[in-house]
Design a protein around this motif. Structure first.
Motif, PDB file in Angstrom:
ATOM      1  N   PRO A 104       0.878  -1.197  -0.159  1.00  0.00           N
ATOM      2  CA  PRO A 104       0.071   0.037  -0.074  1.00  0.00           C
ATOM      3  C   PRO A 104       0.835   1.132   0.056  1.00  0.00           C
ATOM      4  O   PRO A 104       2.076   1.237   0.669  1.00  0.00           O
ATOM      5  CB  PRO A 104      -0.767  -0.134   1.277  1.00  0.00           C
ATOM      6  N   VAL A 105       0.222   2.537  -0.694  1.00  0.00           N
ATOM      7  CA  VAL A 105       1.026   3.752  -0.594  1.00  0.00           C
ATOM      8  C   VAL A 105      -0.052   4.627   0.102  1.00  0.00           C
ATOM      9  O   VAL A 105      -0.980   4.899  -0.781  1.00  0.00           O
ATOM     10  CB  VAL A 105       1.172   4.169  -2.118  1.00  0.00           C
ATOM     11  N   PRO A 106      -0.083   5.063   1.360  1.00  0.00           N
ATOM     12  CA  PRO A 106      -1.175   5.749   1.996  1.00  0.00           C
ATOM     13  C   PRO A 106      -1.294   7.157   1.240  1.00  0.00           C
ATOM     14  O   PRO A 106      -0.404   7.706   0.857  1.00  0.00           O
ATOM     15  CB  PRO A 106      -0.375   5.815   3.436  1.00  0.00           C
ATOM     16  N   TYR A 230      -7.601  -0.485   7.665  1.00  0.00           N
ATOM     17  CA  TYR A 230      -6.953  -0.371   6.461  1.00  0.00           C
ATOM     18  C   TYR A 230      -7.600   0.673   5.501  1.00  0.00           C
ATOM     19  O   TYR A 230      -8.726   0.450   5.207  1.00  0.00           O
ATOM     20  CB  TYR A 230      -7.020  -1.859   5.555  1.00  0.00           C
ATOM     21  N   ALA A 234      -4.980   3.593   0.008  1.00  0.00           N
ATOM     22  CA  ALA A 234      -3.437   3.099  -0.160  1.00  0.00           C
ATOM     23  C   ALA A 234      -3.521   2.081  -1.439  1.00  0.00           C
ATOM     24  O   ALA A 234      -2.504   1.850  -1.946  1.00  0.00           O
ATOM     25  CB  ALA A 234      -2.935   2.424   0.963  1.00  0.00           C
ATOM     26  N   PRO A 243       0.935   8.528  -4.029  1.00  0.00           N
ATOM     27  CA  PRO A 243      -0.131   8.493  -3.159  1.00  0.00           C
ATOM     28  C   PRO A 243      -1.340   9.303  -3.565  1.00  0.00           C
ATOM     29  O   PRO A 243      -1.176  10.433  -4.541  1.00  0.00           O
ATOM     30  CB  PRO A 243       0.336   9.266  -1.917  1.00  0.00           C
TER      31      PRO A 243
END
Length: 492
Positions: A104-106, A230, A234, A243
Protein backbone atom coordinates in the motif's frame (compact mmCIF):
# COMPACT_ATOMS: atom_id res chain seq x y z
CA UNK A 1 1.86 3.85 -19.32
CA UNK A 2 0.91 5.79 -22.42
CA UNK A 3 -0.91 8.53 -20.50
CA UNK A 4 -0.77 9.50 -16.84
CA UNK A 5 -4.15 8.99 -15.19
CA UNK A 6 -4.52 11.34 -12.23
CA UNK A 7 -8.27 12.07 -12.13
CA UNK A 8 -11.54 11.50 -13.99
CA UNK A 9 -10.71 14.02 -16.70
CA UNK A 10 -7.40 12.44 -17.64
CA UNK A 11 -9.13 9.05 -17.66
CA UNK A 12 -11.76 10.36 -20.08
CA UNK A 13 -9.05 11.92 -22.25
CA UNK A 14 -7.35 8.53 -22.48
CA UNK A 15 -10.59 6.77 -23.41
CA UNK A 16 -11.26 9.44 -26.02
CA UNK A 17 -8.02 8.43 -27.73
CA UNK A 18 -9.00 4.74 -27.75
CA UNK A 19 -11.13 3.80 -30.77
CA UNK A 20 -14.70 2.88 -29.82
CA UNK A 21 -14.32 3.47 -26.08
CA UNK A 22 -16.04 6.85 -25.56
CA UNK A 23 -19.06 8.64 -27.03
CA UNK A 24 -20.02 12.28 -26.39
CA UNK A 25 -23.46 13.68 -27.17
CA UNK A 26 -24.80 17.23 -27.19
CA UNK A 27 -28.43 16.06 -27.32
CA UNK A 28 -30.21 17.10 -24.11
CA UNK A 29 -31.07 14.23 -21.79
CA UNK A 30 -33.35 14.06 -18.77
CA UNK A 31 -31.51 12.63 -15.73
CA UNK A 32 -34.81 11.18 -14.53
CA UNK A 33 -34.69 7.65 -16.02
CA UNK A 34 -33.90 8.81 -19.57
CA UNK A 35 -30.11 8.99 -19.18
CA UNK A 36 -29.85 5.44 -17.85
CA UNK A 37 -32.43 4.32 -20.40
CA UNK A 38 -30.14 5.52 -23.18
CA UNK A 39 -27.04 3.91 -21.74
CA UNK A 40 -28.88 0.61 -21.24
CA UNK A 41 -28.70 0.20 -25.04
CA UNK A 42 -25.28 1.80 -25.58
CA UNK A 43 -23.07 -0.06 -23.14
CA UNK A 44 -24.51 -1.12 -19.79
CA UNK A 45 -24.11 -4.90 -20.19
CA UNK A 46 -23.85 -6.90 -16.97
CA UNK A 47 -27.15 -8.22 -15.62
CA UNK A 48 -29.25 -5.46 -17.23
CA UNK A 49 -32.33 -6.82 -19.02
CA UNK A 50 -31.68 -7.50 -22.70
CA UNK A 51 -31.31 -5.87 -25.16
CA UNK A 52 -28.10 -4.45 -23.78
CA UNK A 53 -24.43 -4.91 -24.54
CA UNK A 54 -20.95 -4.05 -23.40
CA UNK A 55 -20.16 -0.83 -25.22
CA UNK A 56 -18.33 2.48 -24.90
CA UNK A 57 -18.46 4.92 -22.01
CA UNK A 58 -20.60 7.97 -22.62
CA UNK A 59 -20.61 11.68 -21.76
CA UNK A 60 -23.86 13.68 -21.83
CA UNK A 61 -22.95 17.36 -22.34
CA UNK A 62 -26.47 18.78 -21.86
CA UNK A 63 -28.39 17.55 -18.83
CA UNK A 64 -31.91 18.87 -18.38
CA UNK A 65 -32.20 21.15 -15.36
CA UNK A 66 -28.43 21.37 -14.86
CA UNK A 67 -26.91 23.99 -17.18
CA UNK A 68 -23.13 23.75 -17.37
CA UNK A 69 -22.93 20.25 -15.86
CA UNK A 70 -22.03 17.06 -17.69
CA UNK A 71 -22.60 13.43 -16.76
CA UNK A 72 -20.20 10.55 -17.51
CA UNK A 73 -21.43 6.96 -17.31
CA UNK A 74 -19.90 3.56 -18.02
CA UNK A 75 -16.25 4.53 -17.54
CA UNK A 76 -15.52 1.15 -15.91
CA UNK A 77 -18.22 -0.85 -17.74
CA UNK A 78 -15.63 -2.88 -19.66
CA UNK A 79 -12.80 -5.05 -18.38
CA UNK A 80 -10.74 -3.92 -21.37
CA UNK A 81 -11.20 -0.26 -20.37
CA UNK A 82 -10.33 -0.93 -16.74
CA UNK A 83 -7.14 -2.73 -17.82
CA UNK A 84 -6.16 0.16 -20.09
CA UNK A 85 -6.79 2.72 -17.33
CA UNK A 86 -4.68 0.68 -14.88
CA UNK A 87 -1.99 -0.06 -17.48
CA UNK A 88 -2.25 -3.84 -17.48
CA UNK A 89 -3.88 -6.72 -19.36
CA UNK A 90 -7.52 -7.68 -18.65
CA UNK A 91 -6.56 -11.15 -17.40
CA UNK A 92 -3.96 -9.69 -15.02
CA UNK A 93 -6.24 -7.25 -13.18
CA UNK A 94 -6.92 -9.47 -10.17
CA UNK A 95 -3.24 -10.22 -9.67
CA UNK A 96 -2.34 -6.53 -10.01
CA UNK A 97 -4.83 -5.56 -7.31
CA UNK A 98 -3.62 -8.37 -5.03
CA UNK A 99 -0.05 -7.04 -5.26
CA UNK A 100 -1.29 -3.51 -4.59
CA UNK A 101 -3.02 -4.56 -1.36
CA UNK A 102 0.25 -6.05 -0.12
CA UNK A 103 2.24 -2.92 -1.03
CA UNK A 104 0.00 0.00 0.00
CA UNK A 105 0.87 3.64 -0.61
CA UNK A 106 -1.04 5.72 1.99
CA UNK A 107 -2.78 8.97 1.00
CA UNK A 108 -1.25 12.38 1.73
CA UNK A 109 -2.50 15.93 2.16
CA UNK A 110 -2.34 17.95 -1.03
CA UNK A 111 -0.22 21.06 -1.19
CA UNK A 112 -2.01 24.22 -2.25
CA UNK A 113 -5.66 24.79 -3.20
CA UNK A 114 -7.73 21.69 -3.96
CA UNK A 115 -9.34 21.41 -7.38
CA UNK A 116 -12.51 20.01 -5.81
CA UNK A 117 -13.00 23.32 -3.96
CA UNK A 118 -12.82 25.73 -6.91
CA UNK A 119 -16.51 26.47 -6.29
CA UNK A 120 -18.08 26.29 -2.82
CA UNK A 121 -21.79 26.18 -1.90
CA UNK A 122 -22.65 26.26 1.81
CA UNK A 123 -25.88 24.72 3.08
CA UNK A 124 -26.56 27.93 5.00
CA UNK A 125 -26.55 29.95 1.77
CA UNK A 126 -29.96 31.12 0.45
CA UNK A 127 -31.27 28.86 -2.30
CA UNK A 128 -28.97 25.93 -1.47
CA UNK A 129 -30.52 22.82 -3.02
CA UNK A 130 -28.63 19.53 -3.31
CA UNK A 131 -30.81 18.25 -6.16
CA UNK A 132 -30.04 21.33 -8.26
CA UNK A 133 -26.34 21.38 -7.47
CA UNK A 134 -25.66 17.69 -8.12
CA UNK A 135 -27.12 16.16 -11.34
CA UNK A 136 -27.74 12.75 -9.80
CA UNK A 137 -29.78 10.52 -12.13
CA UNK A 138 -32.88 8.49 -11.36
CA UNK A 139 -32.10 5.17 -13.02
CA UNK A 140 -35.67 3.92 -13.60
CA UNK A 141 -39.20 5.32 -13.18
CA UNK A 142 -39.51 3.10 -10.08
CA UNK A 143 -36.50 4.54 -8.22
CA UNK A 144 -36.97 6.09 -4.79
CA UNK A 145 -35.32 9.26 -6.08
CA UNK A 146 -32.10 10.63 -7.57
CA UNK A 147 -29.15 8.43 -6.57
CA UNK A 148 -25.46 9.09 -6.18
CA UNK A 149 -24.08 5.71 -7.21
CA UNK A 150 -20.34 6.46 -7.39
CA UNK A 151 -19.80 8.54 -4.27
CA UNK A 152 -16.54 7.72 -2.48
CA UNK A 153 -17.65 7.96 1.16
CA UNK A 154 -14.75 8.84 3.47
CA UNK A 155 -14.95 8.86 7.25
CA UNK A 156 -12.85 8.17 10.36
CA UNK A 157 -13.52 5.98 13.39
CA UNK A 158 -14.52 8.06 16.43
CA UNK A 159 -12.11 6.15 18.71
CA UNK A 160 -9.10 5.19 16.60
CA UNK A 161 -9.33 8.02 14.02
CA UNK A 162 -8.46 5.44 11.35
CA UNK A 163 -10.07 6.33 8.02
CA UNK A 164 -11.76 4.30 5.31
CA UNK A 165 -13.34 4.81 1.90
CA UNK A 166 -16.36 2.91 0.60
CA UNK A 167 -19.17 3.25 -1.94
CA UNK A 168 -22.70 3.33 -0.53
CA UNK A 169 -26.21 3.83 -1.88
CA UNK A 170 -27.02 7.54 -1.49
CA UNK A 171 -30.43 9.03 -2.28
CA UNK A 172 -31.20 12.74 -2.31
CA UNK A 173 -34.03 13.28 0.20
CA UNK A 174 -34.18 17.06 0.57
CA UNK A 175 -32.40 20.35 0.00
CA UNK A 176 -29.69 19.41 2.51
CA UNK A 177 -30.40 15.74 3.24
CA UNK A 178 -29.16 12.42 1.89
CA UNK A 179 -30.08 8.90 2.93
CA UNK A 180 -27.26 6.37 3.12
CA UNK A 181 -27.78 2.61 3.20
CA UNK A 182 -25.37 0.49 5.22
CA UNK A 183 -25.50 -3.27 4.55
CA UNK A 184 -25.48 -4.72 8.08
CA UNK A 185 -21.97 -5.81 9.09
CA UNK A 186 -20.55 -5.40 5.60
CA UNK A 187 -18.81 -2.02 5.53
CA UNK A 188 -16.44 -0.22 7.87
CA UNK A 189 -18.13 3.18 7.65
CA UNK A 190 -21.32 1.51 8.88
CA UNK A 191 -19.40 0.36 11.97
CA UNK A 192 -18.05 3.90 12.41
CA UNK A 193 -21.57 5.32 12.30
CA UNK A 194 -22.73 2.75 14.87
CA UNK A 195 -19.91 3.70 17.23
CA UNK A 196 -20.60 7.43 16.79
CA UNK A 197 -24.25 6.76 17.60
CA UNK A 198 -23.26 4.89 20.77
CA UNK A 199 -21.28 7.98 21.78
CA UNK A 200 -24.17 10.28 20.87
CA UNK A 201 -22.06 11.97 18.21
CA UNK A 202 -22.51 12.91 14.58
CA UNK A 203 -20.06 11.24 12.19
CA UNK A 204 -18.36 13.68 9.78
CA UNK A 205 -18.30 12.33 6.24
CA UNK A 206 -17.22 13.44 2.78
CA UNK A 207 -18.57 12.06 -0.49
CA UNK A 208 -16.20 12.52 -3.44
CA UNK A 209 -17.71 12.03 -6.90
CA UNK A 210 -15.82 11.78 -10.18
CA UNK A 211 -12.35 10.49 -9.27
CA UNK A 212 -9.41 8.47 -10.56
CA UNK A 213 -10.63 4.97 -11.59
CA UNK A 214 -7.95 3.40 -9.36
CA UNK A 215 -9.75 4.89 -6.36
CA UNK A 216 -13.11 3.52 -7.48
CA UNK A 217 -11.71 0.01 -7.93
CA UNK A 218 -9.63 0.04 -4.75
CA UNK A 219 -12.50 1.29 -2.60
CA UNK A 220 -14.44 -1.93 -3.28
CA UNK A 221 -12.15 -4.23 -1.29
CA UNK A 222 -13.75 -5.88 1.73
CA UNK A 223 -12.66 -7.83 4.82
CA UNK A 224 -10.76 -10.04 5.36
CA UNK A 225 -8.46 -8.65 2.66
CA UNK A 226 -8.73 -5.09 3.99
CA UNK A 227 -9.68 -5.25 7.68
CA UNK A 228 -10.84 -2.36 9.85
CA UNK A 229 -8.07 0.22 9.93
CA UNK A 230 -6.91 -0.43 6.35
CA UNK A 231 -7.56 2.68 4.24
CA UNK A 232 -8.35 1.43 0.73
CA UNK A 233 -7.07 4.70 -0.73
CA UNK A 234 -3.66 3.11 -0.14
CA UNK A 235 -4.56 0.47 -2.76
CA UNK A 236 -5.19 3.22 -5.29
CA UNK A 237 -1.85 4.76 -4.36
CA UNK A 238 -0.10 1.46 -5.04
CA UNK A 239 -1.91 1.04 -8.36
CA UNK A 240 -0.80 4.49 -9.47
CA UNK A 241 2.66 4.43 -7.89
CA UNK A 242 1.95 7.68 -6.07
CA UNK A 243 -0.27 8.60 -3.13
CA UNK A 244 -3.87 9.81 -3.44
CA UNK A 245 -4.04 13.47 -2.45
CA UNK A 246 -6.60 14.54 0.16
CA UNK A 247 -7.73 17.97 1.32
CA UNK A 248 -9.45 19.20 4.50
CA UNK A 249 -13.19 19.69 4.08
CA UNK A 250 -14.59 23.21 4.25
CA UNK A 251 -17.32 22.64 6.85
CA UNK A 252 -16.68 19.31 8.65
CA UNK A 253 -13.70 17.72 10.37
CA UNK A 254 -12.88 15.24 7.64
CA UNK A 255 -10.89 14.99 4.42
CA UNK A 256 -11.97 14.61 0.80
CA UNK A 257 -10.29 13.53 -2.44
CA UNK A 258 -8.58 16.68 -3.65
CA UNK A 259 -9.09 16.28 -7.41
CA UNK A 260 -12.69 15.00 -7.30
CA UNK A 261 -15.25 16.66 -9.56
CA UNK A 262 -17.77 17.09 -6.71
CA UNK A 263 -17.55 16.75 -2.92
CA UNK A 264 -20.57 16.62 -0.66
CA UNK A 265 -19.74 17.37 2.98
CA UNK A 266 -21.97 16.44 5.88
CA UNK A 267 -22.59 14.45 9.05
CA UNK A 268 -24.35 11.14 9.71
CA UNK A 269 -27.00 12.02 12.31
CA UNK A 270 -27.31 9.59 15.27
CA UNK A 271 -30.61 7.94 16.25
CA UNK A 272 -32.40 8.97 13.05
CA UNK A 273 -33.67 6.53 10.42
CA UNK A 274 -35.39 7.48 7.18
CA UNK A 275 -37.50 5.61 4.65
CA UNK A 276 -35.64 5.60 1.37
CA UNK A 277 -38.73 6.18 -0.78
CA UNK A 278 -40.36 8.78 1.48
CA UNK A 279 -40.65 11.22 -1.43
CA UNK A 280 -41.78 8.80 -4.16
CA UNK A 281 -43.60 6.01 -2.27
CA UNK A 282 -42.67 3.53 -5.01
CA UNK A 283 -41.63 0.82 -2.55
CA UNK A 284 -38.36 0.46 -4.47
CA UNK A 285 -34.84 1.77 -4.05
CA UNK A 286 -32.83 1.46 -7.30
CA UNK A 287 -31.63 -1.27 -9.69
CA UNK A 288 -29.12 -3.47 -7.87
CA UNK A 289 -26.33 -5.67 -9.22
CA UNK A 290 -28.35 -8.94 -9.41
CA UNK A 291 -30.55 -7.32 -12.10
CA UNK A 292 -33.62 -6.55 -9.99
CA UNK A 293 -34.83 -3.27 -8.49
CA UNK A 294 -34.21 -3.56 -4.78
CA UNK A 295 -36.84 -2.78 -2.14
CA UNK A 296 -36.67 0.57 -0.40
CA UNK A 297 -35.17 0.39 3.06
CA UNK A 298 -36.92 1.89 6.04
CA UNK A 299 -33.70 1.91 8.05
CA UNK A 300 -31.42 4.24 6.11
CA UNK A 301 -29.20 6.63 8.04
CA UNK A 302 -29.57 10.36 7.47
CA UNK A 303 -26.72 12.60 6.31
CA UNK A 304 -27.21 16.28 7.02
CA UNK A 305 -25.36 18.04 4.21
CA UNK A 306 -23.30 21.08 5.16
CA UNK A 307 -21.69 21.98 1.81
CA UNK A 308 -21.20 21.03 -1.81
CA UNK A 309 -17.91 21.91 -3.49
CA UNK A 310 -16.86 21.19 -7.05
CA UNK A 311 -14.46 21.93 -9.85
CA UNK A 312 -15.30 24.50 -12.49
CA UNK A 313 -17.55 22.94 -15.14
CA UNK A 314 -17.87 19.71 -13.11
CA UNK A 315 -18.49 16.24 -14.52
CA UNK A 316 -20.92 14.08 -12.57
CA UNK A 317 -20.01 10.39 -12.71
CA UNK A 318 -22.64 7.71 -12.33
CA UNK A 319 -23.28 4.04 -13.04
CA UNK A 320 -26.20 1.64 -13.47
CA UNK A 321 -26.36 -0.82 -10.58
CA UNK A 322 -26.69 -4.03 -12.64
CA UNK A 323 -24.23 -2.94 -15.33
CA UNK A 324 -20.81 -4.27 -16.25
CA UNK A 325 -19.43 -1.33 -14.30
CA UNK A 326 -20.51 -2.99 -11.04
CA UNK A 327 -18.93 -6.24 -12.23
CA UNK A 328 -15.61 -4.42 -12.61
CA UNK A 329 -15.75 -2.62 -9.27
CA UNK A 330 -17.02 -5.52 -7.16
CA UNK A 331 -15.62 -8.46 -9.10
CA UNK A 332 -11.99 -7.52 -9.70
CA UNK A 333 -11.19 -6.85 -6.01
CA UNK A 334 -12.88 -10.15 -5.14
CA UNK A 335 -10.74 -11.92 -7.75
CA UNK A 336 -7.67 -10.36 -6.16
CA UNK A 337 -8.72 -11.46 -2.68
CA UNK A 338 -9.49 -15.05 -3.70
CA UNK A 339 -6.25 -15.34 -5.66
CA UNK A 340 -4.15 -14.03 -2.78
CA UNK A 341 -5.81 -16.27 -0.20
CA UNK A 342 -5.47 -19.49 -2.23
CA UNK A 343 -1.92 -18.61 -3.34
CA UNK A 344 -0.88 -18.43 0.31
CA UNK A 345 -2.52 -21.77 1.08
CA UNK A 346 -1.35 -23.72 -1.98
CA UNK A 347 1.25 -21.75 -3.99
CA UNK A 348 1.28 -22.09 -7.75
CA UNK A 349 -1.94 -24.07 -8.09
CA UNK A 350 -4.52 -21.34 -8.71
CA UNK A 351 -3.68 -19.82 -12.09
CA UNK A 352 -6.43 -17.18 -12.20
CA UNK A 353 -9.90 -16.16 -11.02
CA UNK A 354 -12.83 -14.52 -12.78
CA UNK A 355 -15.90 -13.12 -11.01
CA UNK A 356 -18.37 -13.27 -13.86
CA UNK A 357 -20.77 -10.75 -15.34
CA UNK A 358 -23.66 -13.16 -14.83
CA UNK A 359 -23.03 -13.03 -11.08
CA UNK A 360 -22.76 -9.26 -10.98
CA UNK A 361 -19.17 -9.64 -9.83
CA UNK A 362 -20.30 -11.08 -6.50
CA UNK A 363 -22.39 -14.27 -6.82
CA UNK A 364 -20.25 -16.43 -9.10
CA UNK A 365 -16.55 -17.11 -9.57
CA UNK A 366 -14.54 -19.31 -11.95
CA UNK A 367 -11.31 -20.69 -10.50
CA UNK A 368 -8.65 -21.88 -12.96
CA UNK A 369 -6.71 -24.57 -11.08
CA UNK A 370 -3.70 -26.65 -12.10
CA UNK A 371 -3.21 -30.11 -10.59
CA UNK A 372 0.53 -30.69 -10.79
CA UNK A 373 0.66 -34.02 -8.97
CA UNK A 374 -1.66 -36.82 -7.87
CA UNK A 375 -1.67 -35.31 -4.38
CA UNK A 376 -3.36 -32.20 -5.79
CA UNK A 377 -6.56 -34.11 -6.50
CA UNK A 378 -9.22 -32.66 -4.22
CA UNK A 379 -7.27 -29.51 -3.50
CA UNK A 380 -9.26 -27.70 -6.20
CA UNK A 381 -12.34 -28.18 -4.03
CA UNK A 382 -10.42 -26.97 -1.00
CA UNK A 383 -9.65 -23.77 -2.95
CA UNK A 384 -13.38 -23.28 -3.56
CA UNK A 385 -14.11 -23.77 0.15
CA UNK A 386 -11.48 -21.15 1.00
CA UNK A 387 -13.19 -18.68 -1.32
CA UNK A 388 -16.62 -19.43 0.18
CA UNK A 389 -15.39 -19.10 3.76
CA UNK A 390 -13.94 -15.65 3.19
CA UNK A 391 -16.55 -14.14 0.84
CA UNK A 392 -20.06 -14.81 2.03
CA UNK A 393 -21.65 -13.21 -1.04
CA UNK A 394 -20.31 -15.95 -3.34
CA UNK A 395 -23.00 -18.48 -4.24
CA UNK A 396 -21.60 -20.56 -7.13
CA UNK A 397 -18.02 -21.55 -7.97
CA UNK A 398 -16.93 -23.25 -11.19
CA UNK A 399 -13.61 -25.10 -11.09
CA UNK A 400 -11.76 -25.54 -14.39
CA UNK A 401 -8.36 -26.84 -15.49
CA UNK A 402 -5.44 -24.70 -16.62
CA UNK A 403 -6.25 -25.33 -20.32
CA UNK A 404 -9.67 -23.66 -19.95
CA UNK A 405 -9.99 -19.89 -20.32
CA UNK A 406 -11.73 -18.87 -17.09
CA UNK A 407 -12.68 -15.49 -18.62
CA UNK A 408 -14.59 -17.13 -21.50
CA UNK A 409 -17.90 -18.54 -20.25
CA UNK A 410 -18.32 -20.55 -23.46
CA UNK A 411 -15.06 -22.31 -22.64
CA UNK A 412 -16.20 -22.81 -19.03
CA UNK A 413 -19.47 -24.36 -20.22
CA UNK A 414 -17.50 -26.52 -22.68
CA UNK A 415 -15.58 -27.88 -19.68
CA UNK A 416 -18.87 -28.46 -17.89
CA UNK A 417 -20.22 -30.39 -20.86
CA UNK A 418 -17.15 -32.61 -21.36
CA UNK A 419 -15.51 -32.83 -17.90
CA UNK A 420 -18.45 -32.88 -15.52
CA UNK A 421 -21.07 -35.34 -14.28
CA UNK A 422 -23.86 -33.97 -12.15
CA UNK A 423 -24.07 -36.98 -9.82
CA UNK A 424 -20.39 -36.79 -8.80
CA UNK A 425 -19.13 -33.27 -9.51
CA UNK A 426 -21.70 -31.07 -7.76
CA UNK A 427 -20.92 -30.22 -4.14
CA UNK A 428 -23.69 -28.43 -2.25
CA UNK A 429 -23.37 -26.58 1.05
CA UNK A 430 -26.88 -25.72 2.27
CA UNK A 431 -27.89 -23.27 4.96
CA UNK A 432 -25.03 -20.79 4.51
CA UNK A 433 -25.23 -17.00 4.67
CA UNK A 434 -25.07 -15.41 1.21
CA UNK A 435 -26.60 -12.15 -0.02
CA UNK A 436 -30.01 -10.67 0.85
CA UNK A 437 -30.51 -9.15 -2.62
CA UNK A 438 -30.77 -12.57 -4.30
CA UNK A 439 -34.57 -13.06 -4.47
CA UNK A 440 -34.16 -16.85 -4.47
CA UNK A 441 -32.45 -16.68 -1.06
CA UNK A 442 -35.81 -16.57 0.70
CA UNK A 443 -37.97 -18.97 2.72
CA UNK A 444 -40.79 -18.20 0.26
CA UNK A 445 -38.65 -19.72 -2.52
CA UNK A 446 -37.70 -22.93 -0.72
CA UNK A 447 -38.61 -24.48 2.62
CA UNK A 448 -34.93 -25.41 3.02
CA UNK A 449 -34.04 -21.71 3.45
CA UNK A 450 -34.32 -20.61 7.07
CA UNK A 451 -34.03 -16.84 6.64
CA UNK A 452 -33.67 -14.13 3.98
CA UNK A 453 -30.10 -14.21 2.69
CA UNK A 454 -29.49 -17.88 3.55
CA UNK A 455 -28.50 -19.92 0.49
CA UNK A 456 -27.23 -23.21 -0.79
CA UNK A 457 -23.70 -22.62 -2.03
CA UNK A 458 -22.65 -24.90 -4.87
CA UNK A 459 -19.33 -26.01 -6.36
CA UNK A 460 -19.33 -27.22 -9.98
CA UNK A 461 -16.12 -29.20 -10.32
CA UNK A 462 -15.38 -29.21 -14.04
CA UNK A 463 -11.77 -30.35 -13.65
CA UNK A 464 -10.41 -33.61 -15.03
CA UNK A 465 -9.36 -36.20 -12.41
CA UNK A 466 -5.55 -36.12 -12.32
CA UNK A 467 -5.32 -39.82 -13.11
CA UNK A 468 -7.24 -39.29 -16.38
CA UNK A 469 -5.62 -36.11 -17.70
CA UNK A 470 -4.16 -37.92 -20.73
CA UNK A 471 -7.70 -38.78 -21.89
CA UNK A 472 -8.74 -35.11 -21.93
CA UNK A 473 -6.09 -33.40 -24.06
CA UNK A 474 -7.62 -30.70 -26.26
CA UNK A 475 -6.98 -30.75 -30.01
CA UNK A 476 -3.47 -29.41 -30.56
CA UNK A 477 -3.28 -26.60 -33.12
CA UNK A 478 -0.09 -25.20 -34.55
CA UNK A 479 1.02 -22.15 -32.56
CA UNK A 480 1.50 -19.33 -35.08
CA UNK A 481 1.49 -15.55 -35.19
CA UNK A 482 -1.68 -14.81 -37.15
CA UNK A 483 -0.77 -11.12 -37.31
CA UNK A 484 1.65 -11.95 -40.13
CA UNK A 485 -1.31 -12.87 -42.34
CA UNK A 486 -3.97 -10.48 -41.07
CA UNK A 487 -2.18 -7.43 -39.71
CA UNK A 488 -4.40 -7.60 -36.62
CA UNK A 489 -3.51 -8.45 -33.04
CA UNK A 490 -5.64 -11.39 -31.87
CA UNK A 491 -3.77 -12.04 -28.65
CA UNK A 492 -5.06 -9.22 -26.38
Amino acid sequence: MAEKIKDLRSALDMLGNMPGQLIETDVEVDPRAELSGVYRYVGAGGTVMRPTKEGPAMIFNHVKGHPGARVAIGVLASRKRVAALLDTKPQELGKLLWKSVDHPVPPVLAEGPALCQEVVHLAEDPGFDLAELVPAPTNTPDDAGPYITLGMCYASHPDTKESDVTIHRLCIQGKDELSIFFTPGARHIGAMAERAEELGQRLPISISIGVDPAIEIGSCFEPPTTPMGYDELAVAGALRGEPVELCPCVTVDEKAIANAEYVIEGEVVPNVRVREDQNSNTGYAMPEFPGYTGPASGECRLIKVTAVTHRKHPIMQTCIGPSEEHVSMAGIPTEASIYGMVEKAMPGRLKNVYCTSAGGGKYMAVLQFEKKAASDEGRQRQAALLAFSAFSELKHIFLVDEDVDCFDMNDVLWAMNTRFQGDRDIITIPGVRCHPLDPSNSPSYSSSILDQGIACKTIFDCTVPFSQKERFVRARFLDVDAQRWTGADFYG
